[in-house]
Enzyme design. Structure first.
Site, PDB file in Angstrom:
ATOM      1  N   CYS A  83       0.791  -1.185  -0.084  1.00  0.00           N
ATOM      2  CA  CYS A  83       0.047  -0.140  -0.105  1.00  0.00           C
ATOM      3  C   CYS A  83       0.892   1.117   0.149  1.00  0.00           C
ATOM      4  O   CYS A  83       1.718   1.288   0.889  1.00  0.00           O
ATOM      5  CB  CYS A  83      -0.867  -0.107   1.127  1.00  0.00           C
ATOM      6  SG  CYS A  83      -1.856   1.410   1.517  1.00  0.00           S
ATOM      7  N   CYS A 197      -0.504   3.734  -6.580  1.00  0.00           N
ATOM      8  CA  CYS A 197      -1.548   2.915  -5.663  1.00  0.00           C
ATOM      9  C   CYS A 197      -1.751   1.579  -5.804  1.00  0.00           C
ATOM     10  O   CYS A 197      -1.801   1.500  -7.029  1.00  0.00           O
ATOM     11  CB  CYS A 197      -2.798   3.745  -5.579  1.00  0.00           C
ATOM     12  SG  CYS A 197      -4.111   2.847  -4.696  1.00  0.00           S
TER      13      CYS A 197
HETATM   14  N1  DGL Z   1      -3.734   0.518  -1.924  1.00  0.00           N
HETATM   15  C1  DGL Z   1      -3.502   1.648  -1.054  1.00  0.00           C
HETATM   16  C2  DGL Z   1      -2.353   2.365  -1.632  1.00  0.00           C
HETATM   17  O1  DGL Z   1      -1.459   1.885  -2.371  1.00  0.00           O
HETATM   18  C3  DGL Z   1      -4.770   2.857  -0.831  1.00  0.00           C
HETATM   19  C4  DGL Z   1      -6.195   2.420  -0.776  1.00  0.00           C
HETATM   20  C5  DGL Z   1      -6.883   3.251   0.004  1.00  0.00           C
HETATM   21  O2  DGL Z   1      -7.123   4.517  -0.154  1.00  0.00           O
HETATM   22  O3  DGL Z   1      -7.382   2.716   1.056  1.00  0.00           O
HETATM   23  O4  DGL Z   1      -2.378   3.483  -1.566  1.00  0.00           O
END
Ligand code: DGL
Length: 275
Positions: A83, A197
């Site tokens: 993430c 993301c």
């Molecule tokens: N998957 C997460 C990232 O890489 C973010 C998703 C969210 O906003 O929860 O930033």
């Protein structure tokens, strides 16, 4: 941090991929491709989804608390923070807190800067990642003087979740984000978009199909997989031919089976850590 693994002989080598939702899947696919024998566990903080719109003050302690609890439960050898929103915020605290190696996702600014021919890159991320000092520093250090257009795209997080629930993502759904990439000042020169993301690579086909022209969509998944491979070597962990049972830990019970469906390709055993 210790460099000796706390690995127990009775368990196959494993990594826990932590995220707020299905973004963990884009990282898991890359790791599975490179390291098919590595057991993959998932730590999904669905109780605090989405991360990208939350404040740094509330997110940082939450990430450390949840990731630590999920590492303890899974007994994974390596934590992969799958993430960008969490990595750009809490990597130092996670490394201080945990005994195991922590692999973080860094927006692919450096490879994008090396590959752009038009000297114009779009960085697409959550609002949190776009606005972080970490991201600003990364651009300052590695963009190599190329123009970087920051594109906050929180709606792509929800669209990726919807896709993994089996819904169709349409051109109309993506139009606002595509407009922000291509029809902003300098957007006509963008030749590489950094998918900063982990949810966004799950929408690569749709982004590619509906973009007004062909560009490169770049993410960090393969680099993360190579970093995990490097750590396995450091920890002297040999992989079996096939992985063990995946564990999917959630922070809130998956009452409607949404997460179970999204992660079905890894056939995990699901367990909620909600108290
Ligand atoms: N998957 C997460 C990232 O890489 C973010 C998703 C969210 O906003 O929860 O930033």
């Amino acid at each position: 941090m210790q460099t000796q693994s706390a690995h127990s002989n009775s368990l196959p080598p494993s990594a826990l991929i932590f995220d707020s939702g299905v973004g963990a899947i884009s990282i898991a696919r890359e790791i599975r491709h490179l390291l098919p024998g590595l057991t993959l566990h998932f730590g999904i903080d669905n109780g605090f989804y989405p991360y990208g719109t939350k404040s740094e003050a509330e997110l940082r302690p939450r990430i450390v608390e949840q990731a630590s609890a999920m590492m303890a439960r899974s007994q994974a050898d390596i934590l992969v923070v799958g993430c960008n929103t969490a990595s750009t915020l809490a990597l130092p605290q996670l490394r201080e807190t945990l005994d195991q190696p922590v692999v973080g996702v860094v927006p692919a600014v450096k490879p994008a800067a090396a590959a752009t021919r038009t000297r114009t890159i779009a960085l697409i991320a959550t609002e949190g990642t776009v606005n972080r000092n970490y991201t600003r520093d990364l651009i300052e250090q590695f963009a190599n003087g190329n123009r970087v257009i920051n594109v906050p795209a929180p709606e792509l997080v929800h669209l990726a979740e919807a896709k993994l629930r089996g819904e169709t993502v349409t051109e109309a759904d993506l139009e606002p984000v595509l407009h922000r990439i291509f029809h902003t000042a300098g957007g006509d020169r963008v030749d590489i978009a950094v998918l900063a993301c982990t949810h966004f690579p799950l929408l690569r086909d749709e982004l590619d199909r509906y973009a007004p022209r062909s560009i490169q969509w770049l993410d960090s998944g393969a680099a993360i997989a190579r970093r995990v491979q490097w750590w396995l070597g450091e920890l002297n962990l040999d992989l079996p031919a096939s992985p063990g049972q995946s564990l999917l830990l959630t922070s809130t019970a998956d009452s409607d089976g949404r997460i179970a469906g999204a992660f079905a390709e890894f056939a995990p055993r699901i367990e909620s850590l909600a108290s």
